[in-house]
Enzyme design. Structure first.
Site, PDB file in Angstrom:
ATOM      1  N   HIS A   1       0.876  -1.215   0.087  1.00  0.00           N
ATOM      2  CA  HIS A   1      -0.047  -0.126   0.205  1.00  0.00           C
ATOM      3  C   HIS A   1       0.831   1.355   0.050  1.00  0.00           C
ATOM      4  O   HIS A   1       0.681   2.191  -0.742  1.00  0.00           O
ATOM      5  CB  HIS A   1      -0.894  -0.071   0.976  1.00  0.00           C
ATOM      6  CG  HIS A   1      -1.794   1.119   1.496  1.00  0.00           C
ATOM      7  ND1 HIS A   1      -2.915   1.447   0.891  1.00  0.00           N
ATOM      8  CD2 HIS A   1      -1.375   2.326   2.052  1.00  0.00           C
ATOM      9  CE1 HIS A   1      -3.288   2.451   1.230  1.00  0.00           C
ATOM     10  NE2 HIS A   1      -2.326   3.240   1.961  1.00  0.00           N
ATOM     11  N   GLU A   2       1.790   1.322   0.807  1.00  0.00           N
ATOM     12  CA  GLU A   2       2.923   2.288   0.888  1.00  0.00           C
ATOM     13  C   GLU A   2       3.560   2.447  -0.394  1.00  0.00           C
ATOM     14  O   GLU A   2       3.732   3.640  -1.060  1.00  0.00           O
ATOM     15  CB  GLU A   2       3.880   2.290   1.898  1.00  0.00           C
ATOM     16  CG  GLU A   2       2.994   2.352   3.404  1.00  0.00           C
ATOM     17  CD  GLU A   2       2.129   3.683   3.695  1.00  0.00           C
ATOM     18  OE1 GLU A   2       2.518   4.472   3.179  1.00  0.00           O
ATOM     19  OE2 GLU A   2       1.097   3.495   4.233  1.00  0.00           O
TER      20      GLU A   2
ATOM     21  N   HIS B   1       1.611   4.459  -3.205  1.00  0.00           N
ATOM     22  CA  HIS B   1       1.641   5.791  -2.960  1.00  0.00           C
ATOM     23  C   HIS B   1       2.959   6.447  -3.996  1.00  0.00           C
ATOM     24  O   HIS B   1       2.869   7.395  -4.418  1.00  0.00           O
ATOM     25  CB  HIS B   1       1.733   6.320  -1.802  1.00  0.00           C
ATOM     26  CG  HIS B   1       0.469   6.208  -0.863  1.00  0.00           C
ATOM     27  ND1 HIS B   1      -0.786   6.680  -1.302  1.00  0.00           N
ATOM     28  CD2 HIS B   1       0.106   5.419   0.276  1.00  0.00           C
ATOM     29  CE1 HIS B   1      -1.733   6.456  -0.523  1.00  0.00           C
ATOM     30  NE2 HIS B   1      -1.184   5.904   0.789  1.00  0.00           N
TER      31      HIS B   1
ATOM     32  N   GLU C   1      -6.229   6.896  -1.136  1.00  0.00           N
ATOM     33  CA  GLU C   1      -6.080   5.692  -0.197  1.00  0.00           C
ATOM     34  C   GLU C   1      -6.792   4.676  -0.876  1.00  0.00           C
ATOM     35  O   GLU C   1      -6.267   3.524  -0.745  1.00  0.00           O
ATOM     36  CB  GLU C   1      -6.646   6.007   1.297  1.00  0.00           C
ATOM     37  CG  GLU C   1      -5.975   6.938   2.151  1.00  0.00           C
ATOM     38  CD  GLU C   1      -4.511   6.488   2.218  1.00  0.00           C
ATOM     39  OE1 GLU C   1      -4.242   5.391   2.465  1.00  0.00           O
ATOM     40  OE2 GLU C   1      -3.610   7.423   2.216  1.00  0.00           O
TER      41      GLU C   1
END
Length: 324
Positions: free
Chosen positions: A147-148, A151, A222
């Site tokens: 997930h990070e 980004h 997100e």
């Protein structure tokens, strides 16, 4: 590389299109709000100066070295020798994401379960807390790191930096709105003729509208990071389990700080979407149960940190609040 062979391609395409549309609408709305405020104050010249000032601020924000941010958190590099599994995960995910080189891995010694990413595609860092390593299984940890990394792949720091610059500039312009309102109060007593009340109201309401647009944009990014994380791992359930566990851990933290208080339901004032909604979207992508990056057989055991203990975290009071 086919990234949806083990995911539901129809649902994947729908969410991707929806996230991009929401991002475009919200970012465009923020820019239009800034232009409207600038035009209200100084006409076309105001719009030009706002564009120049915003461009300079945005350039400075995105060129900020990740190490300056890491210094605020007292983060330290997490070497291969200390946490080899973490580096293996980063390398595997980076290869799937098409990054030239994996992000650097840093750690913040804190009991809080948290992770964040900073930097650009060519110079990025993924930072995790000791509490996150202790509290998640390797499968869940992989989902959070993915997930990070999403980004970073999406260059979300540019998107959110733009939103932050616009929000701050509209807040400054609102000051002029309040000043104009106070300055023209005597004319209001005389009937209010010639007072640009519509423009003044726009300036007064602009910070609230800008903040709401910024929060909505954050929630959209997100959602999109969740989608890309599942593409990278092929394991929707792993990320879902991690999100649920993080939600419970954060809930206990806030309840401990405010005895007897209940955690309020998420609303439009949240920077992150509801966990239930995130899990629902993630699991709707599931087509086959097996993950692409299978880490269940790795030796890491949840609850036992591979990072040497450094003692209890210290609370200190600084200019930006209480830090751990």
């Amino acid at each position: 590389m086919n990234t949806v062979t083990r995911l539901n391609p129809e649902v994947h395409a729908e969410y991707r299109w929806r996230n991009r549309l929401h991002t475009a609408v919200l970012a465009g709305g923020s820019l239009c709000l800034l232009a409207l405020c600038a035009f209200t104050i100084a006409g076309p010249e105001g719009v030009l100066w706002a564009a120049i000032g915003g461009g300079i601020s945005l350039y400075a924000a995105v060129r900020l070295s990740p190490r300056m941010v890491l210094g605020l958190y007292n983060a330290r590099p997490l070497t291969v020798g200390v946490f080899p599994d973490g580096h293996r995960i980063l390398e595997a995910l980076s290869a799937r994401a098409g990054l030239g080189r994996p992000p650097k891995l840093y750690i913040v010694h804190s009991r809080m379960m948290n992770a964040f990413s900073i930097g650009r595609r060519d110079d990025s860092v993924v930072c995790v807390t000791d509490g996150l390593i202790r509290g998640l299984s390797m499968r869940e940890f992989t989902g959070v790191v993915a997930h990070e990394m999403a980004h970073i792949v999406h260059e979300d720091i540019r998107v959110m930096a733009l939103s932050d610059v616009v929000s701050r500039m509209t807040s400054v312009m609102s000051f002029f709105g309040l000043f104009l309102a106070l300055f023209n109060l005597p004319q209001l007593a005389q009937g209010g003729h010639g007072v640009p009340w519509i423009g003044i109201m726009v300036l007064i309401l602009a910070p609230t509208l800008g903040t709401l647009l910024q929060l909505a944009l954050s929630r959209t990014r997100e959602f999109d990071a969740d989608l890309t994380a599942v593409e990278l791992t092929g394991d929707p359930e792993g990320l879902s389990l991690a999100l649920v566990k993080l939600e419970k851990a954060q809930g206990r933290m806030w309840e401990a700080m405010m005895p007897g208080a209940r955690i309020p339901d998420p609303s439009i004032l949240r920077s992150h979407p509801k966990t239930d909604e995130r899990v629902k979207r993630i699991m709707s992508l599931k087509k086959k149960p097996e993950p692409w990056i299978d880490v269940d057989g790795w030796p890491h055991i949840a609850g036992k940190s591979l990072v040497p203990a450094t003692g209890k975290p210290r609370r200190r009071l600084g200019g930006m609040g209480v830090w751990y």
